[in-house]
Design a protein around this motif. Sequence first.
Motif, PDB file in Angstrom:
ATOM      1  N   VAL A   1       0.959  -1.135  -0.150  1.00 18.19           N
ATOM      2  CA  VAL A   1      -0.120   0.061  -0.049  1.00 18.19           C
ATOM      3  C   VAL A   1       0.872   1.288  -0.104  1.00 18.19           C
ATOM      4  O   VAL A   1       1.875   1.293   0.709  1.00 18.19           O
ATOM      5  N   SER A   2       0.485   2.086  -0.737  1.00 22.01           N
ATOM      6  CA  SER A   2       1.445   3.292  -1.036  1.00 22.01           C
ATOM      7  C   SER A   2       0.548   4.703  -1.037  1.00 22.01           C
ATOM      8  O   SER A   2      -0.606   4.426  -1.853  1.00 22.01           O
ATOM      9  N   PRO A   3       0.562   5.595  -0.178  1.00 24.43           N
ATOM     10  CA  PRO A   3       0.040   6.734  -0.150  1.00 24.43           C
ATOM     11  C   PRO A   3       0.190   7.737  -1.675  1.00 24.43           C
ATOM     12  O   PRO A   3       1.358   7.696  -1.911  1.00 24.43           O
ATOM     13  N   ALA A   4      -0.996   8.134  -2.016  1.00 19.17           N
ATOM     14  CA  ALA A   4      -0.741   9.047  -3.224  1.00 19.17           C
ATOM     15  C   ALA A   4      -1.846  10.231  -3.249  1.00 19.17           C
ATOM     16  O   ALA A   4      -2.690  10.105  -3.845  1.00 19.17           O
TER      17      ALA A   4
ATOM     18  N   LEU B   1     -13.860  -3.915  -3.186  1.00 17.63           N
ATOM     19  CA  LEU B   1     -12.797  -4.454  -2.183  1.00 17.63           C
ATOM     20  C   LEU B   1     -12.596  -3.418  -0.923  1.00 17.63           C
ATOM     21  O   LEU B   1     -13.155  -2.281  -0.809  1.00 17.63           O
ATOM     22  N   VAL B   2     -12.045  -4.196   0.075  1.00 20.47           N
ATOM     23  CA  VAL B   2     -12.004  -3.400   1.221  1.00 20.47           C
ATOM     24  C   VAL B   2     -10.855  -3.734   1.903  1.00 20.47           C
ATOM     25  O   VAL B   2     -10.166  -4.750   1.644  1.00 20.47           O
ATOM     26  N   LEU B   3     -10.104  -2.474   2.620  1.00 18.36           N
ATOM     27  CA  LEU B   3      -8.795  -2.654   3.002  1.00 18.36           C
ATOM     28  C   LEU B   3      -8.885  -2.833   4.472  1.00 18.36           C
ATOM     29  O   LEU B   3      -9.690  -1.689   5.018  1.00 18.36           O
ATOM     30  N   MET B   4      -8.445  -3.642   5.315  1.00 23.35           N
ATOM     31  CA  MET B   4      -8.832  -3.836   6.736  1.00 23.35           C
ATOM     32  C   MET B   4      -7.283  -4.131   7.460  1.00 23.35           C
ATOM     33  O   MET B   4      -6.807  -4.533   6.872  1.00 23.35           O
ATOM     34  N   ASP B   5      -7.384  -3.506   8.705  1.00 20.50           N
ATOM     35  CA  ASP B   5      -6.144  -3.815   9.568  1.00 20.50           C
ATOM     36  C   ASP B   5      -6.250  -5.048  10.459  1.00 20.50           C
ATOM     37  O   ASP B   5      -7.289  -5.917  10.180  1.00 20.50           O
ATOM     38  N   SER B   6      -5.258  -5.528  11.264  1.00 22.31           N
ATOM     39  CA  SER B   6      -5.170  -6.691  11.758  1.00 22.31           C
ATOM     40  C   SER B   6      -6.397  -6.928  12.795  1.00 22.31           C
ATOM     41  O   SER B   6      -6.832  -7.937  13.159  1.00 22.31           O
ATOM     42  N   ASP B   7      -7.002  -5.656  13.151  1.00 16.61           N
ATOM     43  CA  ASP B   7      -8.238  -5.955  14.279  1.00 16.61           C
ATOM     44  C   ASP B   7      -9.665  -5.995  13.337  1.00 16.61           C
ATOM     45  O   ASP B   7     -10.538  -5.670  13.853  1.00 16.61           O
ATOM     46  N   ARG B   8      -9.493  -5.804  12.034  1.00 14.90           N
ATOM     47  CA  ARG B   8     -10.701  -5.908  11.202  1.00 14.90           C
ATOM     48  C   ARG B   8     -11.341  -4.805  10.976  1.00 14.90           C
ATOM     49  O   ARG B   8     -12.520  -4.768  10.825  1.00 14.90           O
TER      50      ARG B   8
ATOM     51  N   VAL C   1     -12.107  -1.210   9.101  1.00 17.87           N
ATOM     52  CA  VAL C   1     -12.129  -0.688   7.698  1.00 17.87           C
ATOM     53  C   VAL C   1     -11.151   0.571   7.612  1.00 17.87           C
ATOM     54  O   VAL C   1     -11.596   1.605   7.969  1.00 17.87           O
ATOM     55  N   LEU C   2     -10.355   0.295   6.476  1.00 12.69           N
ATOM     56  CA  LEU C   2      -9.469   1.450   6.265  1.00 12.69           C
ATOM     57  C   LEU C   2      -9.891   2.005   5.179  1.00 12.69           C
ATOM     58  O   LEU C   2      -9.748   3.249   5.006  1.00 12.69           O
ATOM     59  N   ALA C   3     -10.172   1.481   4.111  1.00 13.87           N
ATOM     60  CA  ALA C   3     -10.688   1.987   2.766  1.00 13.87           C
ATOM     61  C   ALA C   3     -11.686   0.939   2.206  1.00 13.87           C
ATOM     62  O   ALA C   3     -11.492  -0.379   2.539  1.00 13.87           O
TER      63      ALA C   3
ATOM     64  N   TYR D   1     -10.547   5.899   4.764  1.00 15.14           N
ATOM     65  CA  TYR D   1     -11.051   6.352   6.041  1.00 15.14           C
ATOM     66  C   TYR D   1     -10.264   6.665   7.269  1.00 15.14           C
ATOM     67  O   TYR D   1     -10.656   7.074   8.301  1.00 15.14           O
ATOM     68  N   VAL D   2      -8.837   6.301   6.821  1.00 17.49           N
ATOM     69  CA  VAL D   2      -7.703   6.777   7.772  1.00 17.49           C
ATOM     70  C   VAL D   2      -6.729   7.609   7.323  1.00 17.49           C
ATOM     71  O   VAL D   2      -6.535   7.583   6.184  1.00 17.49           O
ATOM     72  N   GLN D   3      -6.073   8.371   8.164  1.00 18.03           N
ATOM     73  CA  GLN D   3      -4.717   9.030   7.715  1.00 18.03           C
ATOM     74  C   GLN D   3      -3.660   8.391   7.402  1.00 18.03           C
ATOM     75  O   GLN D   3      -2.884   8.352   6.599  1.00 18.03           O
ATOM     76  N   ASP D   4      -3.223   7.283   8.367  1.00 13.42           N
ATOM     77  CA  ASP D   4      -2.088   6.627   8.212  1.00 13.42           C
ATOM     78  C   ASP D   4      -2.645   5.079   8.028  1.00 13.42           C
ATOM     79  O   ASP D   4      -3.439   4.696   8.936  1.00 13.42           O
ATOM     80  N   VAL D   5      -2.002   4.383   7.044  1.00 14.36           N
ATOM     81  CA  VAL D   5      -2.216   2.810   7.125  1.00 14.36           C
ATOM     82  C   VAL D   5      -1.127   2.127   7.571  1.00 14.36           C
ATOM     83  O   VAL D   5      -0.157   2.193   7.518  1.00 14.36           O
ATOM     84  N   PRO D   6      -1.853   1.156   8.751  1.00 17.36           N
ATOM     85  CA  PRO D   6      -0.663   0.245   9.565  1.00 17.36           C
ATOM     86  C   PRO D   6      -0.160  -0.565   8.593  1.00 17.36           C
ATOM     87  O   PRO D   6      -0.503  -1.041   7.439  1.00 17.36           O
TER      88      PRO D   6
END
Length: 161
Positions: free
Chosen positions: A58-61, A86-93, A95-97, A127-132
């Motif tokens: 994942v890369s910010p743009a 598609l949905v991008l999720m962190d390890s705690d499930r 939703v990031l995007a 939905y987040v500033q920084d993606v883990p």
Amino acid sequence: MLLSFPKIFRGKKQDAELFKQDLVAEDLLEQKEQNLEEQSSELPSVNEGQVTIQLTGVSPADGALLVGFFISNGLSQNVKFENIPLVLMDSDRRVLARQSFAGETIGEIVGGSEKACVVRFLPDNVYVQDVPVECQVYFDMPTKRPESNEIQFQVLPENIT
């Protein structure tokens, strides 16, 4: 085989025309796809009878996110998507995007193979500033609702109504 996901998607859809216009740079995407292809040897083998997705980066743009992944087609026939939620999720499930992409974004995947893909999640769908570092991309599928069970009693005790 044409795969079509149900239209329960909550994020905004990005059509093929918008996708082509909204790229940061085509050479950047080509470079990401080359990196993905180099990483293909690190991925687990194609699971027979399943279509799976595996995040590679994942890369910010400019407020958006470029998300690289492999789609593996373990079916014997080719797979072509109509749309890809598609949905991008962190390890705690969490939703990031979340975003839906036109089928042309990924194209056709030959049976028994994997394909490197890069998509751009628009800023409104992030939905987040920084993606883990520990995150994963999934097909945005509805969860299965449990089937309702009707319980019938042959004989109830006398004191129960």
